[in-house]
Design a protein around this motif. Structure first.
Motif, PDB file in Angstrom:
ATOM      1  N   VAL A 126       0.855  -1.191   0.000  1.00  0.00           N
ATOM      2  CA  VAL A 126       0.000   0.000   0.000  1.00  0.00           C
ATOM      3  C   VAL A 126       0.887   1.236   0.000  1.00  0.00           C
ATOM      4  CG1 VAL A 126      -1.962  -1.076   1.181  1.00  0.00           C
ATOM      5  CG2 VAL A 126      -0.144   0.003   2.528  1.00  0.00           C
ATOM      6  N   ALA A 127       0.319   2.340  -0.484  1.00  0.00           N
ATOM      7  CA  ALA A 127       1.052   3.604  -0.492  1.00  0.00           C
ATOM      8  C   ALA A 127       0.193   4.762  -0.019  1.00  0.00           C
ATOM      9  CB  ALA A 127       1.575   3.898  -1.903  1.00  0.00           C
ATOM     10  N   SER A 128      -1.047   4.459   0.429  1.00  0.00           N
ATOM     11  CA  SER A 128      -1.961   5.534   0.841  1.00  0.00           C
ATOM     12  C   SER A 128      -3.002   5.002   1.812  1.00  0.00           C
ATOM     13  CB  SER A 128      -2.675   6.118  -0.381  1.00  0.00           C
ATOM     14  OG  SER A 128      -3.585   5.171  -0.917  1.00  0.00           O
ATOM     15  N   LEU A 145       4.398  -1.124   3.341  1.00  0.00           N
ATOM     16  CA  LEU A 145       4.364   0.258   2.873  1.00  0.00           C
ATOM     17  C   LEU A 145       5.461   0.425   1.836  1.00  0.00           C
ATOM     18  CD1 LEU A 145       3.063   3.103   3.235  1.00  0.00           C
ATOM     19  CD2 LEU A 145       5.008   3.618   4.740  1.00  0.00           C
ATOM     20  N   PHE A 146       5.084   0.733   0.601  1.00  0.00           N
ATOM     21  CA  PHE A 146       6.051   0.808  -0.495  1.00  0.00           C
ATOM     22  C   PHE A 146       5.628   1.872  -1.509  1.00  0.00           C
ATOM     23  CE2 PHE A 146       7.446  -0.408  -4.746  1.00  0.00           C
ATOM     24  CZ  PHE A 146       8.826  -0.509  -4.545  1.00  0.00           C
ATOM     25  N   PRO A 147       6.586   2.665  -1.999  1.00  0.00           N
ATOM     26  CA  PRO A 147       7.971   2.810  -1.534  1.00  0.00           C
ATOM     27  C   PRO A 147       8.010   3.721  -0.309  1.00  0.00           C
ATOM     28  CG  PRO A 147       7.605   4.185  -3.458  1.00  0.00           C
ATOM     29  CD  PRO A 147       6.306   3.478  -3.199  1.00  0.00           C
ATOM     30  N   ALA A 148       8.488   3.206   0.785  1.00  0.00           N
ATOM     31  CA  ALA A 148       8.303   3.843   2.094  1.00  0.00           C
ATOM     32  C   ALA A 148       8.821   5.277   2.152  1.00  0.00           C
ATOM     33  CB  ALA A 148       8.980   2.997   3.172  1.00  0.00           C
ATOM     34  N   GLU A 149      10.046   5.517   1.730  1.00  0.00           N
ATOM     35  CA  GLU A 149      10.604   6.866   1.829  1.00  0.00           C
ATOM     36  C   GLU A 149       9.869   7.837   0.906  1.00  0.00           C
ATOM     37  OE1 GLU A 149      13.755   8.389   3.665  1.00  0.00           O
ATOM     38  OE2 GLU A 149      12.353   7.127   4.800  1.00  0.00           O
ATOM     39  N   THR A 154       8.956   7.735   7.954  1.00  0.00           N
ATOM     40  CA  THR A 154       8.488   7.591   9.325  1.00  0.00           C
ATOM     41  C   THR A 154       7.388   8.595   9.666  1.00  0.00           C
ATOM     42  OG1 THR A 154      10.321   8.983  10.083  1.00  0.00           O
ATOM     43  CG2 THR A 154      10.652   6.590  10.145  1.00  0.00           C
ATOM     44  N   ALA A 155       7.425   9.773   9.045  1.00  0.00           N
ATOM     45  CA  ALA A 155       6.367  10.760   9.300  1.00  0.00           C
ATOM     46  C   ALA A 155       5.018  10.235   8.828  1.00  0.00           C
ATOM     47  CB  ALA A 155       6.700  12.079   8.605  1.00  0.00           C
ATOM     48  N   ALA A 156       5.000   9.579   7.674  1.00  0.00           N
ATOM     49  CA  ALA A 156       3.751   9.006   7.159  1.00  0.00           C
ATOM     50  C   ALA A 156       3.259   7.889   8.069  1.00  0.00           C
ATOM     51  CB  ALA A 156       3.963   8.484   5.740  1.00  0.00           C
ATOM     52  N   LEU A 157       4.159   7.052   8.537  1.00  0.00           N
ATOM     53  CA  LEU A 157       3.766   5.947   9.417  1.00  0.00           C
ATOM     54  C   LEU A 157       3.199   6.453  10.735  1.00  0.00           C
ATOM     55  CD1 LEU A 157       6.760   3.621   8.612  1.00  0.00           C
ATOM     56  CD2 LEU A 157       4.360   2.983   8.335  1.00  0.00           C
ATOM     57  N   PHE A 169       2.906  -2.443   9.799  1.00  0.00           N
ATOM     58  CA  PHE A 169       3.526  -2.318   8.488  1.00  0.00           C
ATOM     59  C   PHE A 169       4.920  -2.932   8.444  1.00  0.00           C
ATOM     60  CE2 PHE A 169       0.655   1.282   8.961  1.00  0.00           C
ATOM     61  CZ  PHE A 169      -0.046   1.291   7.760  1.00  0.00           C
ATOM     62  N   CYS A 170       5.298  -3.331   7.229  1.00  0.00           N
ATOM     63  CA  CYS A 170       6.680  -3.634   6.885  1.00  0.00           C
ATOM     64  C   CYS A 170       7.087  -2.624   5.823  1.00  0.00           C
ATOM     65  CB  CYS A 170       6.817  -5.055   6.349  1.00  0.00           C
ATOM     66  SG  CYS A 170       8.468  -5.421   5.677  1.00  0.00           S
ATOM     67  N   PRO A 171       7.732  -1.515   6.204  1.00  0.00           N
ATOM     68  CA  PRO A 171       8.144  -0.522   5.213  1.00  0.00           C
ATOM     69  C   PRO A 171       9.338  -1.010   4.391  1.00  0.00           C
ATOM     70  CG  PRO A 171       8.794   0.166   7.412  1.00  0.00           C
ATOM     71  CD  PRO A 171       8.011  -1.092   7.574  1.00  0.00           C
ATOM     72  N   THR A 172       9.254  -0.792   3.096  1.00  0.00           N
ATOM     73  CA  THR A 172      10.300  -1.196   2.161  1.00  0.00           C
ATOM     74  C   THR A 172      10.426  -0.116   1.091  1.00  0.00           C
ATOM     75  OG1 THR A 172       9.734  -3.525   2.482  1.00  0.00           O
ATOM     76  CG2 THR A 172      11.037  -2.999   0.554  1.00  0.00           C
TER      77      THR A 172
END
Length: 219
Positions: A126-128, A145-149, A154-157, A169-172
């Motif tokens: 997911v991205a949103s 969460l992709f693409p995390a950066e 971290t602000a989005a999370l 989440f698993c951010p990647t």
């Protein structure tokens, strides 16, 4: 040809528990694209020696399915999943190859519904917030969460943690040694995915050392 492993269909709650367990074991999940078939076992062994035993093998190369089959047969102590699963046909193929979990870069209604019927747990991409809500309506509570950066890092999370208190989440994508600790400090992050430790240009021991160094940042 390797025969598909017969496994009973799990409930969504059981699949969530399974994802939680493998992410707790992983902490850092290498996202692996196999360039050459002869690299399959040396790469896995180097990661294993460095402490990384939960491996996401992507379907970005023609060796992905072969890698999943061989690792399941020849390195059964590892937890081997399939990444870059884009549609129902890919899902069927990785299930037959013996994948123990499935990861997608994004989500479609057809893929989400197909994975509900699969005995293998899936971590949908997911991205949103809207994409999270589509998966949430079907029972999903664990996402990549992709693409995390690019998505805000971290602000989005932190922001997503408000309306989605039971989501993890698993951010990647853009995660590496410089920001690994910031991601893992968040309560809604189960583990992270990345490929920074996979550079074998200096030999397989460099992969082992990079893996061990990454895990040491979390101790």
């Amino acid at each position: 040809m390797t025969q598909a492993i017969s496994r009973p269909t799990l409930t969504m709650a059981e699949k969530i528990d399974s994802i939680d367990a493998l992410c707790a074991r992983a902490r850092i999940m290498p996202v692996i694209t196999i360039a050459r078939e002869e690299d399959i076992l040396p790469m896995a062994d180097a990661l294993d020696a460095g402490g990384l035993q939960v491996l996401e093998i992507t379907l970005r190369s023609p060796h992905g399915l072969t890698a999943i089959r061989r690792l399941r047969e020849e390195r059964p102590h590892l937890c081997v999943g399939a990444g870059t699963v884009l549609d129902r046909h890919m899902l069927d193929a990785v299930e037959e190859a013996g994948a123990q979990f499935i990861v997608s870069p994004g989500s479609t209604d057809d893929l989400l519904r197909a994975a509900l019927e699969s005995p293998v747990p899936m971590l949908p991409g997911v991205a949103s917030a809207s994409e999270i809500m589509v998966g949430y309506a079907l029972g999903y509570r664990r996402f990549k969460l992709f693409p995390a950066e690019v998505c805000g890092g971290t602000a989005a999370l932190k922001a997503l943690g408000g309306p989605f208190g039971d989501i993890r989440f698993c951010p990647t994508g853009g995660v590496g040694p410089a920001n690994l600790q910031r991601y893992m400090a968040l309560p809604n992050v189960m583990c992270v995915g990345g490929s920074w430790m996979l550079d074998s240009s200096n030999g397989w021991d460099a992969v082992r050392q990079a893996s061990a160094d990454a895990l040491a940042l979390l101790d």
